[in-house]
Design an enzyme around this catalytic site. Structure first.
Site, PDB file in Angstrom:
ATOM      1  N   ALA A   1      10.650  -2.658   5.623  1.00 56.84           N
ATOM      2  CA  ALA A   1      10.764  -1.429   6.445  1.00 56.84           C
ATOM      3  C   ALA A   1      10.783  -0.194   5.564  1.00 56.84           C
ATOM      4  CB  ALA A   1      12.012  -1.488   7.344  1.00 56.84           C
ATOM      5  N   ALA A   2       9.781  -0.113   4.700  1.00 55.49           N
ATOM      6  CA  ALA A   2       9.800   0.885   3.636  1.00 55.49           C
ATOM      7  C   ALA A   2       8.621   1.841   3.661  1.00 55.49           C
ATOM      8  CB  ALA A   2       9.827   0.161   2.280  1.00 55.49           C
TER       9      ALA A   2
ATOM     10  N   ALA B   1       3.772  -1.214   3.975  1.00 60.44           N
ATOM     11  CA  ALA B   1       2.959  -2.246   4.645  1.00 60.44           C
ATOM     12  C   ALA B   1       3.302  -3.660   4.194  1.00 60.44           C
ATOM     13  CB  ALA B   1       1.457  -1.984   4.453  1.00 60.44           C
ATOM     14  N   GLY B   2       4.552  -3.900   3.844  1.00 59.53           N
ATOM     15  CA  GLY B   2       4.961  -5.229   3.368  1.00 59.53           C
ATOM     16  C   GLY B   2       4.713  -6.322   4.391  1.00 59.53           C
TER      17      GLY B   2
ATOM     18  N   ASP C   1      -2.539  -1.230  10.237  1.00 62.06           N
ATOM     19  CA  ASP C   1      -2.931  -1.169   8.818  1.00 62.06           C
ATOM     20  C   ASP C   1      -3.221  -2.547   8.207  1.00 62.06           C
ATOM     21  OD1 ASP C   1      -0.325  -1.948   8.773  1.00 62.06           O
ATOM     22  OD2 ASP C   1       0.431  -0.185   7.706  1.00 62.06           O
TER      23      ASP C   1
ATOM     24  N   SER D   1       2.648  -6.103   6.988  1.00 67.98           N
ATOM     25  CA  SER D   1       1.207  -6.107   7.297  1.00 67.98           C
ATOM     26  C   SER D   1       0.424  -6.896   6.255  1.00 67.98           C
ATOM     27  CB  SER D   1       0.679  -4.673   7.326  1.00 67.98           C
ATOM     28  OG  SER D   1       1.263  -3.958   8.381  1.00 67.98           O
TER      29      SER D   1
ATOM     30  N   LYS E   1       0.850  -1.207   0.000  1.00 65.20           N
ATOM     31  CA  LYS E   1       0.000   0.000   0.000  1.00 65.20           C
ATOM     32  C   LYS E   1       0.877   1.245   0.000  1.00 65.20           C
ATOM     33  CE  LYS E   1       0.372   1.884   4.364  1.00 65.20           C
ATOM     34  NZ  LYS E   1       1.665   2.380   4.423  1.00 65.20           N
TER      35      LYS E   1
HETATM   36  O1  C5P Z   1       0.016  -0.823  14.729  1.00 64.69           O
HETATM   37  P1  C5P Z   1       1.433  -0.984  14.276  1.00 64.69           P
HETATM   38  O2  C5P Z   1       2.153  -2.059  15.028  1.00 64.69           O
HETATM   39  O3  C5P Z   1       1.564  -1.135  12.797  1.00 64.69           O
HETATM   40  O4  C5P Z   1       2.164   0.379  14.620  1.00 64.69           O
HETATM   41  C1  C5P Z   1       3.556   0.498  14.639  1.00 64.69           C
HETATM   42  C2  C5P Z   1       3.933   1.695  15.494  1.00 64.69           C
HETATM   43  O5  C5P Z   1       3.533   2.903  14.854  1.00 64.69           O
HETATM   44  C3  C5P Z   1       3.269   1.728  16.849  1.00 64.69           C
HETATM   45  O6  C5P Z   1       4.033   1.021  17.788  1.00 64.69           O
HETATM   46  C4  C5P Z   1       3.256   3.209  17.165  1.00 64.69           C
HETATM   47  O7  C5P Z   1       4.517   3.619  17.613  1.00 64.69           O
HETATM   48  C5  C5P Z   1       3.049   3.842  15.798  1.00 64.69           C
HETATM   49  N1  C5P Z   1       1.624   4.143  15.496  1.00 64.69           N
HETATM   50  C6  C5P Z   1       0.988   5.149  16.170  1.00 64.69           C
HETATM   51  N2  C5P Z   1      -0.326   5.418  15.888  1.00 64.69           N
HETATM   52  C7  C5P Z   1      -1.000   4.695  14.958  1.00 64.69           C
HETATM   53  C8  C5P Z   1      -0.351   3.658  14.253  1.00 64.69           C
HETATM   54  C9  C5P Z   1       0.969   3.411  14.550  1.00 64.69           C
HETATM   55  O8  C5P Z   1       1.575   5.844  17.007  1.00 64.69           O
HETATM   56  N3  C5P Z   1      -2.269   4.985  14.709  1.00 64.69           N
END
Ligand code: C5P
Length: 313
Positions: free
Chosen positions: A101-102, A105-106, A141, A108, A11
């Site tokens: 790590a780009a 969302a690879g 995501d 995800s 995405k």
């Molecule tokens: O949900 P996910 O693990 O993908 O999020 C990775 C990191 O991004 C979270 O640990 C947080 O630090 C940050 N994040 C956030 N608010 C969001 C989504 C992600 O602060 N709505």
């Protein structure tokens, strides 16, 4: 018992606005998420022993609990222990095409593919909503990655409203191979620098959400106004990533100097994308910017915007 091969698309964020803090420690966001045709392939194969194996053709992808695909399978095993007992364990093989790590969302999308694949393999018959609820427990995501397409995402990113499909637009993407930006770092730095601008009152939060629903980028998408979509691309995380990583800014400027519809960093970066009118233009822009920056550390991809999320291969 049969195996399943799934296509798991990347995405990009056409829009990412940080609205404020949430009680759960995450950020309240308003985003427009868009699937693209650049995709991993995820194979799900039943195995006799009661365990989860993950393997991937990319050295930087872990095969333990830190892999979101593993976590998706572990969550399914925990939620549906009788299915695991009946059908056995699972071997997940990821053919990694999406850069790691780009900001694409690879990880995800691989996790989303595992949820969809195990639902099929274990004949669970979960609804879209049930799959999205499970997905939200693993990452913000991942719910979007299941259905994909073009969607407005609010809350942590898991509250989805589908928008119209934009699948006749193309995109060129570029990323420095050696550069990775940590998503927690990007959000934490944003909070440190811009936390004083966060919306705090519940009624203000509601009106900000409303503003995005009726805002410029959403109406440009609903009208499929390509030029306007390109002009209204936005990502708050650029405010922390571009000053820290001048080479990302330089890449963005190189794209902007081409006749593209618009250019932006995706998610927490460091991938930069540019929207183009056609696949041919995307290829031409990739070639021009590759020659202009002449950096062997830079990788380029071209793709179409896509209306699908996880599909069977
Ligand atoms: O949900 P996910 O693990 O993908 O999020 C990775 C990191 O991004 C979270 O640990 C947080 O630090 C940050 N994040 C956030 N608010 C969001 C989504 C992600 O602060 N709505």
């Amino acid at each position: 018992m049969r195996s399943y091969s799934l296509i798991a698309p990347a995405k990009i964020n056409l829009y990412l606005e940080i609205i404020g803090d949430r009680p759960d420690g995450y950020h309240e966001l308003a985003m427009v998420l868009q699937s693209i045709s650049l995709a991993d392939k995820v194979d799900i194969r039943p195995i006799e022993i009661d365990t989860i194996f993950v393997q991937c053709n990319h050295a930087a992808v872990p095969n333990d609990q830190t892999n979101l695909a593993y976590r998706a399978a572990a969550l399914m095993a925990q939620q549906f222990p009788e299915a695991m007992a009946q059908y056995g364990g699972v071997e997940i093989t990821i053919d990694k095409q999406i850069p790691v790590a780009a900001g694409l969302a690879g990880g995800s999308t691989d996790a989303a593919a595992v949820l969809v694949g195990l639902d099929l393999l274990w004949k669970l018959g979960l609804t879209q909503g049930e799959l999205e609820d499970l997905a939200a427990q693993i990452g913000s995501d991942i719910p979007f990655c299941i259905k994909g397409g073009t969607a407005l995402a609010t809350g942590r990113g898991e509250v989805l409203s589908p928008l119209v499909n934009l699948d006749n637009l193309s995109v060129v993407l570029a990323k420095y191979r050696s550069l990775a930006i940590s998503t927690p770092w990007a959000y934490k730095t944003y909070r440190t620098q811009f936390g004083d601008t966060y919306v705090r009152k519940a009624e203000d939060l509601q009106s900000r959400r409303q503003r995005v629903h009726s805002g410029g980028i959403v109406s440009a998408i609903m009208q499929r106004d390509r030029a306007k979509i390109g002009q209204l691309l936005h990502n708050d995380l650029e405010k922390v990533a571009l000053p820290e990583y001048p080479e990302v800014l330089q890449l963005r400027e190189a794209f902007a100097s081409q006749n593209v519809l618009g250019t932006m960093m995706s998610g927490s970066g460091p991938t930069v994308f540019a929207l183009t009118e056609s696949e041919r233009q995307a290829l031409e822009v990739a070639e021009t910017v590759r020659n202009q920056l002449a950096n062997p550390d830079l990788d380029f991809w071209t793709a179409q915007l896509s209306s699908t999320g996880i599909t069977l291969a």
